[in-house]
Design a protein around this motif. Structure first.
Motif, PDB file in Angstrom:
ATOM      1  N   PRO A  93       9.401  -0.763   4.085  1.00 28.50           N
ATOM      2  CA  PRO A  93      10.158   0.388   4.607  1.00 28.50           C
ATOM      3  C   PRO A  93      10.768   1.188   3.461  1.00 28.50           C
ATOM      4  N   VAL A  94      11.031   2.455   3.710  1.00 32.80           N
ATOM      5  CA  VAL A  94      11.693   3.290   2.701  1.00 32.80           C
ATOM      6  C   VAL A  94      13.125   2.792   2.537  1.00 32.80           C
ATOM      7  N   CYS A  95      13.506   2.517   1.299  1.00 28.67           N
ATOM      8  CA  CYS A  95      14.838   1.991   1.011  1.00 28.67           C
ATOM      9  C   CYS A  95      15.594   2.944   0.089  1.00 28.67           C
ATOM     10  N   THR A  96      16.890   2.820   0.079  1.00 28.05           N
ATOM     11  CA  THR A  96      17.716   3.728  -0.712  1.00 28.05           C
ATOM     12  C   THR A  96      17.864   3.290  -2.157  1.00 28.05           C
ATOM     13  N   ASP A  97      17.601   2.021  -2.452  1.00 27.51           N
ATOM     14  CA  ASP A  97      17.670   1.571  -3.844  1.00 27.51           C
ATOM     15  C   ASP A  97      16.627   0.487  -4.070  1.00 27.51           C
ATOM     16  N   LYS A  98      16.311   0.256  -5.330  1.00 28.88           N
ATOM     17  CA  LYS A  98      15.223  -0.656  -5.692  1.00 28.88           C
ATOM     18  C   LYS A  98      15.458  -2.071  -5.190  1.00 28.88           C
ATOM     19  N   GLU A  99      16.693  -2.530  -5.242  1.00 27.89           N
ATOM     20  CA  GLU A  99      16.995  -3.908  -4.867  1.00 27.89           C
ATOM     21  C   GLU A  99      16.734  -4.168  -3.384  1.00 27.89           C
ATOM     22  N   ALA A 100      16.873  -3.109  -2.566  1.00 25.68           N
ATOM     23  CA  ALA A 100      16.682  -3.271  -1.120  1.00 25.68           C
ATOM     24  C   ALA A 100      15.233  -3.592  -0.760  1.00 25.68           C
ATOM     25  N   TYR A 101      14.315  -3.315  -1.667  1.00 25.99           N
ATOM     26  CA  TYR A 101      12.907  -3.633  -1.408  1.00 25.99           C
ATOM     27  C   TYR A 101      12.606  -5.121  -1.567  1.00 25.99           C
ATOM     28  N   ARG A 102      13.459  -5.830  -2.283  1.00 27.59           N
ATOM     29  CA  ARG A 102      13.135  -7.188  -2.703  1.00 27.59           C
ATOM     30  C   ARG A 102      12.809  -8.145  -1.552  1.00 27.59           C
ATOM     31  N   PRO A 103      13.594  -8.182  -0.461  1.00 34.14           N
ATOM     32  CA  PRO A 103      13.265  -9.136   0.614  1.00 34.14           C
ATOM     33  C   PRO A 103      11.877  -8.932   1.209  1.00 34.14           C
ATOM     34  N   PHE A 104      11.440  -7.676   1.313  1.00 37.69           N
ATOM     35  CA  PHE A 104      10.116  -7.389   1.879  1.00 37.69           C
ATOM     36  C   PHE A 104       9.014  -7.869   0.935  1.00 37.69           C
ATOM     37  N   PHE A 105       9.208  -7.630  -0.366  1.00 34.37           N
ATOM     38  CA  PHE A 105       8.220  -8.073  -1.337  1.00 34.37           C
ATOM     39  C   PHE A 105       8.217  -9.597  -1.462  1.00 34.37           C
ATOM     40  N   ARG A 106       9.385 -10.187  -1.387  1.00 29.24           N
ATOM     41  CA  ARG A 106       9.484 -11.637  -1.543  1.00 29.24           C
ATOM     42  C   ARG A 106       8.784 -12.363  -0.393  1.00 29.24           C
ATOM     43  N   GLU A 107       8.966 -11.861   0.824  1.00 25.44           N
ATOM     44  CA  GLU A 107       8.312 -12.495   1.972  1.00 25.44           C
ATOM     45  C   GLU A 107       6.796 -12.338   1.892  1.00 25.44           C
ATOM     46  N   THR A 108       6.337 -11.157   1.485  1.00 27.18           N
ATOM     47  CA  THR A 108       4.900 -10.929   1.345  1.00 27.18           C
ATOM     48  C   THR A 108       4.311 -11.818   0.255  1.00 27.18           C
ATOM     49  N   ALA A 109       5.037 -11.959  -0.848  1.00 25.01           N
ATOM     50  CA  ALA A 109       4.570 -12.812  -1.942  1.00 25.01           C
ATOM     51  C   ALA A 109       4.467 -14.273  -1.500  1.00 25.01           C
ATOM     52  N   ALA A 110       5.381 -14.696  -0.638  1.00 23.56           N
ATOM     53  CA  ALA A 110       5.329 -16.073  -0.131  1.00 23.56           C
ATOM     54  C   ALA A 110       4.078 -16.291   0.720  1.00 23.56           C
ATOM     55  N   ILE A 111       3.737 -15.305   1.543  1.00 21.54           N
ATOM     56  CA  ILE A 111       2.503 -15.372   2.338  1.00 21.54           C
ATOM     57  C   ILE A 111       1.297 -15.455   1.417  1.00 21.54           C
ATOM     58  N   PHE A 112       1.291 -14.620   0.395  1.00 22.64           N
ATOM     59  CA  PHE A 112       0.201 -14.593  -0.582  1.00 22.64           C
ATOM     60  C   PHE A 112       0.022 -15.962  -1.228  1.00 22.64           C
ATOM     61  N   ARG A 113       1.122 -16.574  -1.648  1.00 25.53           N
ATOM     62  CA  ARG A 113       1.021 -17.884  -2.303  1.00 25.53           C
ATOM     63  C   ARG A 113       0.467 -18.940  -1.352  1.00 25.53           C
ATOM     64  N   ARG A 114       0.905 -18.898  -0.093  1.00 29.95           N
ATOM     65  CA  ARG A 114       0.401 -19.883   0.869  1.00 29.95           C
ATOM     66  C   ARG A 114      -1.098 -19.709   1.104  1.00 29.95           C
ATOM     67  N   LEU A 115      -1.550 -18.463   1.165  1.00 30.41           N
ATOM     68  CA  LEU A 115      -2.978 -18.215   1.353  1.00 30.41           C
ATOM     69  C   LEU A 115      -3.778 -18.679   0.142  1.00 30.41           C
ATOM     70  N   CYS A 116      -3.221 -18.470  -1.045  1.00 32.25           N
ATOM     71  CA  CYS A 116      -3.885 -18.960  -2.254  1.00 32.25           C
ATOM     72  C   CYS A 116      -3.989 -20.484  -2.219  1.00 32.25           C
ATOM     73  N   GLU A 117      -2.885 -21.137  -1.895  1.00 36.12           N
ATOM     74  CA  GLU A 117      -2.837 -22.600  -1.909  1.00 36.12           C
ATOM     75  C   GLU A 117      -3.738 -23.230  -0.851  1.00 36.12           C
ATOM     76  N   SER A 118      -3.934 -22.517   0.256  1.00 37.18           N
ATOM     77  CA  SER A 118      -4.758 -23.064   1.340  1.00 37.18           C
ATOM     78  C   SER A 118      -6.249 -22.779   1.155  1.00 37.18           C
ATOM     79  N   GLY A 119      -6.596 -22.058   0.093  1.00 35.74           N
ATOM     80  CA  GLY A 119      -7.998 -21.761  -0.169  1.00 35.74           C
ATOM     81  C   GLY A 119      -8.580 -20.655   0.692  1.00 35.74           C
TER      82      GLY A 119
END
Length: 231
Positions: free
Chosen positions: A169-195
């Motif tokens: 989502p559009v955020c007012t400052d850079k730090e506000a983006y972090r939770p969205f990126f962090r959750e997506t990165a966690a999904i990415f890591r799980r997909l990598c680990e599961s092959g």
């Protein structure tokens, strides 16, 4: 002076910013994808031919095809589609697109499979994650991502699942983006680990106003447009 020297300056500044921050964190710098939807054709030629940008992206099929035809086969940059893709447009980009960033339904996966099988090719895709859970935006909800990946992997052999993408989502400052990126990165890591992922895994997130935060959360590809082409 080159008439588009400002593009070179922007390009160098963004690359240097990414490399310096990645070095601090001890991680690889993400690959820069130049989003050219707001650029003039002459600017696109300059960033590719004069300034060495190897990969560009469009969010609309019609403009993707226009950019594709601008270059000859030997000179064409790597072409990505990052916007919503309608099933009836898949046939126009099949075999031309290095990576589709916006797989968001099994119906679309089925059409990519159909068009790829017809051409005897394999098409690399990213699952688009609706990390902000926005009703007006496409993408798979985070809690459904792994089940969706399993369905794609099981049923569509010509669709090569390479990773995930999010448009936060559009955020007012850079730090506000972090939770969205962090959750997506966690999904990415799980997909990598599961092959689940094939080939070089891709985590595509971060744009002009948020690429530094995306880098810090592990993005392997950042998608930058306005910051590259503004004077």
């Amino acid at each position: 002076m080159h008439p588009y020297a400002y593009i070179k300056d922007n390009l160098m500044r963004i690359r240097e910013t990414c490399e310096a921050r990645a070095l601090q964190l001890g991680i690889p710098a993400p690959r820069l994808l130049a989003v050219t939807k707001s650029a003039a054709s002459e600017e696109v030629r300059a960033i590719v031919e004069d300034f060495g940008q190897a990969a560009i992206a469009e969010n609309r099929t019609s403009l993707f095809l226009e950019r594709y035809e601008m270059f000859s086969d030997g000179e064409r940059p790597e072409m990505h589609l990052i916007g919503s893709l309608q099933t009836n447009k898949v046939k126009y980009i099949a075999g031309k697109c290095a990576l589709i960033h916006s797989l968001d339904s099994l119906r679309l996966a089925a059409e990519i499979e159909k068009q790829s099988a017809k051409r005897e090719i394999y098409t690399r895709v990213l699952i688009e994650i609706n990390s902000g859970r926005e009703e007006a935006k496409g993408g798979i909800l985070p809690e459904m991502a792994e089940a969706f990946a399993e369905e794609v992997k099981k049923n569509y052999p010509h669709v090569v699942l390479s990773g995930v993408m999010t448009m936060a989502p559009v955020c007012t400052d850079k730090e506000a983006y972090r939770p969205f990126f962090r959750e997506t990165a966690a999904i990415f890591r799980r997909l990598c680990e599961s092959g689940m992922l094939s080939g070089e895994p891709v985590l595509s997130m971060g744009m002009s106003e948020s690429f530094e935060t995306a880098l810090e959360e592990g993005a392997t590809v950042i998608r930058v447009g306005r910051a590259l082409f503004r004077k």
